[in-house]
Design an enzyme around this catalytic site. Structure first.
Site, PDB file in Angstrom:
ATOM      1  CE1 TYR A 143      66.697  25.459  96.888  1.00 59.41           C
ATOM      2  CE2 TYR A 143      67.546  24.613  98.716  1.00 59.41           C
ATOM      3  CZ  TYR A 143      67.151  25.610  98.097  1.00 59.41           C
ATOM      4  OH  TYR A 143      67.058  26.890  98.378  1.00 59.41           O
ATOM      5  CD  GLU A 231      67.343  29.212  95.757  1.00 60.33           C
ATOM      6  OE1 GLU A 231      66.686  28.535  96.421  1.00 60.33           O
ATOM      7  OE2 GLU A 231      67.111  30.054  95.058  1.00 60.33           O
TER       8      GLU A 231
END
Length: 421
Positions: A143, A231
């Site tokens: 992530y 993101e």
């Protein structure tokens, strides 16, 4: 300021009532657009193409993916949770990995259909494009994100060596694996900063030096494009030992629209609330909510107080609408058009405290709006402040059937009663 207002509203409504969706001070673009932008900055992204018809799907398979045996078909809507979403047609999932000869069939079942996810609400969003991507052989999923952090007063890189699921779930299950690296907004990202991020990601085989360069390129994109959020979930490690942005979610600061014209040309108004699009065109601050009492107020603080007191009296606000301190008659008319376009609105409360905003302007706007819009719901009006007597006279002489109120508490009570009747 506009963004601060919207953040305060969302915070207020999380307490005072349920809300339809969230609108923040940012431009949101589709995944395929984000991937294309990342590619321009040298970030590794999968080979992919967005298509909007079955003919385009057929051509893409032949021309873009001549040697691929499997492809990833991703529905494109401005909401998260697509993979676990459900189409109203019954198809499960907005992301599918399929054989080459099945791509047209699955894309055809997505295009033009409504996808419902945990972020869209029950109404869902129409899929106008699908993103066809090469299927990568992933050996590791991580992530990565960059946000603007109030505490450090600058960009903050958040990374976790586990990815593929929401950051909220990751934070709950693996809090010790999440690293945060604040970036000095003046000095920019350093090799040391990027190395901390890469060490936190702990790639299994990707070259460390190349990975550091990828992190620096992502920060460069964030800074130069006026992002408010970047993101990637997952940031993947492939069998060829590369870091690849297997997903792309980017938001951009609306205040930077004047210098990011190419990026803001990517806006997809079909994915936005049409009422909010209409409000933005006439410079009104509007956020659609779930209630039945439409609100038109001047000033963000007064607007939130109005919504709270409606809730106190047993009603629910249908919107946040701040006409500002210097609204024109035209803006007031447009505000009424937006309020009455919402089928859920069963009553309207106008609450004006005239300081800079003059009560006679609001009153004239209400009268003109009544001429242009068929007002089929009761309208409660509370006016106070500059030119209040002129405003009240304009309303009285108009012959309109209005419910007048002496103060905010009286107005909210009467709006709730009008709703019940």
């Amino acid at each position: 300021m506009r963004g601060l207002v919207k953040k305060l509203v969302s915070r207020s409504l999380s307490v005072s009532g349920k809300w339809q969706h969230q609108q923040l001070r940012r431009l949101n673009i589709h995944e395929y657009q984000g991937a294309e932008l990342m590619g321009k900055y040298g970030v590794n992204v999968p080979n992919g193409v967005a298509v909007s018809s079955l003919d385009e799907v057929k051509n893409a398979i032949q021309q873009v993916f001549p040697n691929e045996t499997e492809l990833v078909v991703k529905s494109q809507i401005l909401a998260g949770g697509r993979g676990l979403g459900t189409f109203k047609s019954g198809l499960q999932g907005g992301v599918h990995i399929v054989k080459r000869d099945q791509v047209q069939d699955i894309a055809g079942k997505m295009l033009g259909q409504v996808l419902v996810t945990k972020q869209t609400g029950p109404q869902g969003k129409v899929v106008s494009k699908v993103y066809l991507c090469e299927k990568l052989s992933l050996v590791n999923e991580m992530y990565f994100s960059i946000i603007l952090d109030r505490k450090s007063a600058g960009p903050l890189i958040i990374a976790c060596k586990k990815g593929g699921t929401s950051i909220e779930d990751l934070a709950e299950k693996f809090p010790d694996m999440i690293i945060k690296v604040p970036i000095d907004v003046f000095a920019g990202i350093t090799d040391e900063d990027a190395a901390k991020v890469v060490d936190g990601l702990a790639p299994k085989a990707a070259d460390r030096k190349d990975s550091i360069e990828q992190v620096k390129k992502l920060y460069e994109l964030f800074r130069k494009s006026d992002c408010t959020m970047l993101e990637i979930n997952p940031l993947a490690e492939t069998s060829t030992n590369q870091l690849v942005a297997a997903d792309a979610k980017l938001n951009f600061d609306d205040n930077a629209a004047f210098r990011q014209k190419e990026i803001f040309a990517l806006r997809d108004p079909t994915q936005e609330d049409p009422r909010e699009v209409a409000a933005a065109k006439v410079d009104l601050n509007y956020i659609g909510l779930d209630g039945e009492i439409g609100c038109m107020v001047n000033g963000a603080g007064l607007a939130m107080a109005t919504m709270d007191i409606i809730k106190l009296h047993g009603g629910t606000p249908a919107n946040f609408l701040d006409v500002g301190g210097n609204a024109s008659e035209h803006q007031v008319v447009e505000a009424f058009k937006i309020l009455t376009s919402d089928d859920k609105v069963k009553a309207i409360l106008v609450n004006i405290f005239g300081g800079i905003m003059k009560c006679d302007v609001i009153a004239s706007g209400i009268v003109n709006a009544a001429k242009e819009v068929s007002l089929k719901v009761p309208v409660v009006v509370r006016l106070e402040g500059t030119n209040v007597e002129q405003g009240k006279r304009i309303l009285k002489e108009s012959g309109m059937k209005l419910i007048t109120a002496d103060d905010l508490d009286d107005a909210a009570e009467k709006a709730v009663k009008a709703l019940a009747n």
